[in-house]
Design a protein around this motif. Structure first.
Motif, PDB file in Angstrom:
ATOM      1  N   ASN A  28       0.762  -1.316  -0.127  1.00  0.00           N
ATOM      2  CA  ASN A  28       0.114  -0.170  -0.100  1.00  0.00           C
ATOM      3  C   ASN A  28       0.861   1.374  -0.112  1.00  0.00           C
ATOM      4  O   ASN A  28       0.403   2.378   0.636  1.00  0.00           O
ATOM      5  CB  ASN A  28      -0.820   0.156   1.155  1.00  0.00           C
ATOM      6  CG  ASN A  28      -1.949   1.138   1.006  1.00  0.00           C
ATOM      7  OD1 ASN A  28      -2.453   1.368  -0.144  1.00  0.00           O
ATOM      8  ND2 ASN A  28      -2.701   1.394   2.077  1.00  0.00           N
ATOM      9  N   SER A  65      -7.632   6.070  -8.898  1.00  0.00           N
ATOM     10  CA  SER A  65      -8.219   6.836  -7.968  1.00  0.00           C
ATOM     11  C   SER A  65      -9.831   6.800  -8.528  1.00  0.00           C
ATOM     12  O   SER A  65      -9.856   6.234  -9.657  1.00  0.00           O
ATOM     13  CB  SER A  65      -7.640   8.283  -7.811  1.00  0.00           C
ATOM     14  OG  SER A  65      -7.904   8.766  -9.164  1.00  0.00           O
ATOM     15  N   ASP A 113      -1.042  12.968   1.440  1.00  0.00           N
ATOM     16  CA  ASP A 113      -2.202  12.419   0.576  1.00  0.00           C
ATOM     17  C   ASP A 113      -1.726  12.500  -0.856  1.00  0.00           C
ATOM     18  O   ASP A 113      -2.781  12.194  -1.867  1.00  0.00           O
ATOM     19  CB  ASP A 113      -3.179  13.365   0.800  1.00  0.00           C
ATOM     20  CG  ASP A 113      -2.797  15.063   0.417  1.00  0.00           C
ATOM     21  OD1 ASP A 113      -1.686  15.309   0.157  1.00  0.00           O
ATOM     22  OD2 ASP A 113      -3.838  15.631   0.153  1.00  0.00           O
ATOM     23  N   ARG A 142      -4.241   9.586  -2.219  1.00  0.00           N
ATOM     24  CA  ARG A 142      -4.822   8.739  -1.220  1.00  0.00           C
ATOM     25  C   ARG A 142      -6.423   8.705  -1.460  1.00  0.00           C
ATOM     26  O   ARG A 142      -7.184   9.485  -1.646  1.00  0.00           O
ATOM     27  CB  ARG A 142      -4.905   9.179   0.373  1.00  0.00           C
ATOM     28  CG  ARG A 142      -3.435   9.061   1.116  1.00  0.00           C
ATOM     29  CD  ARG A 142      -3.525   7.881   1.828  1.00  0.00           C
ATOM     30  NE  ARG A 142      -2.150   7.958   2.758  1.00  0.00           N
ATOM     31  CZ  ARG A 142      -1.951   6.672   2.834  1.00  0.00           C
ATOM     32  NH1 ARG A 142      -2.594   5.659   2.954  1.00  0.00           N
ATOM     33  NH2 ARG A 142      -0.734   6.792   3.543  1.00  0.00           N
ATOM     34  N   GLN A 146      -6.485   4.120   0.811  1.00  0.00           N
ATOM     35  CA  GLN A 146      -5.428   3.690   0.086  1.00  0.00           C
ATOM     36  C   GLN A 146      -4.874   4.496  -1.096  1.00  0.00           C
ATOM     37  O   GLN A 146      -5.319   5.237  -1.510  1.00  0.00           O
ATOM     38  CB  GLN A 146      -5.956   2.279  -0.542  1.00  0.00           C
ATOM     39  CG  GLN A 146      -6.560   1.195   0.198  1.00  0.00           C
ATOM     40  CD  GLN A 146      -7.044   0.081  -0.478  1.00  0.00           C
ATOM     41  OE1 GLN A 146      -7.441  -0.087  -1.624  1.00  0.00           O
ATOM     42  NE2 GLN A 146      -6.938  -1.080   0.026  1.00  0.00           N
ATOM     43  N   TRP A 147      -3.730   4.214  -1.165  1.00  0.00           N
ATOM     44  CA  TRP A 147      -2.919   4.716  -2.555  1.00  0.00           C
ATOM     45  C   TRP A 147      -3.602   4.327  -3.745  1.00  0.00           C
ATOM     46  O   TRP A 147      -3.424   3.160  -3.969  1.00  0.00           O
ATOM     47  CB  TRP A 147      -1.283   4.587  -2.289  1.00  0.00           C
ATOM     48  CG  TRP A 147      -0.869   5.160  -1.346  1.00  0.00           C
ATOM     49  CD1 TRP A 147      -0.329   4.637  -0.154  1.00  0.00           C
ATOM     50  CD2 TRP A 147      -0.507   6.598  -1.033  1.00  0.00           C
ATOM     51  NE1 TRP A 147       0.264   5.730   0.581  1.00  0.00           N
ATOM     52  CE2 TRP A 147       0.288   6.850  -0.165  1.00  0.00           C
ATOM     53  CE3 TRP A 147      -0.860   7.673  -2.288  1.00  0.00           C
ATOM     54  CZ2 TRP A 147       0.680   8.314   0.323  1.00  0.00           C
ATOM     55  CZ3 TRP A 147      -0.184   9.073  -1.847  1.00  0.00           C
ATOM     56  CH2 TRP A 147       0.294   9.136  -0.584  1.00  0.00           C
TER      57      TRP A 147
END
Length: 180
Positions: A28, A65, A113, A142, A146-147
């Motif tokens: 992660n 994302s 972030d 973030r 999670q990334w």
């Protein structure tokens, strides 16, 4: 004797837990995520590429994302059946014909972030004219704790490209004017 066994068992548990924590943390971590992607990409002859990151809605949910996955879905909705859309190449290998023999992951920036990780790739059989074409950058954010990849950037013949920009331009071009 029993005390020693319990001590050894306890010590073994602590070591196993710390190794698991280290593996989970790396999985992660932006550099760890990119390393895992390229480890898979470079297996065998390195010609399978990295489209597994973007191929399906589930893959995009895993790696991208929410905002980038939403842009990808918008592109997909505007792409005529049987056509490719805005991304006509494998952005993970920056190619039409993947060829990855080795790679080097370099974390460039990391904040609480957001982060940027660069990957320099080398092929088995191809040599690119422009050194910049061998470097792919990943912007991470973030997302839900999670990334996740928020953009992928590279260059072709030294000219920069961005997946997010490609998607936005495609969506803008394919927007249908509304009648009033």
């Amino acid at each position: 004797m029993i005390d020693r066994r319990l001590l050894l068992l306890g010590l073994a548990s602590v070591v196993a837990a710390s190794q698991l924590h280290a593996q989970t943390s790396a999985a992660n971590d932006p550099a760890g995520i990119v390393s895992a992607i390229y480890t898979r990409v470079a297996k065998g002859k390195g010609e399978d590429g990295g489209t597994f990151v973007i191929e399906t809605k589930a893959a995009r949910a895993k790696y991208l994302s929410r905002s980038l996955a939403a842009e990808w879905a918008r592109m997909d909705a505007r792409t005529p059946k049987g056509e490719v859309g805005a991304v006509e190449f494998d952005p993970i290998t920056n190619s039409q014909a993947p060829d990855v023999a080795s790679f080097k992951v370099t974390p460039e920036t990391q904040e609480a972030d957001k982060a940027t990780v660069a990957v320099t790739i080398a092929g088995h059989r191809t040599e690119r004219k422009e050194q910049a074409d061998n470097v792919i950058r990943y912007d991470f954010v973030r997302d839900g704790g999670q990334w996740k990849i928020d953009d992928i950037k590279g260059a072709v013949d030294g000219k920069p490209w961005s997946i997010r920009q490609m998607l936005a331009e495609f969506i803008k071009l394919t927007d249908k004017p509304t009648r009033r």
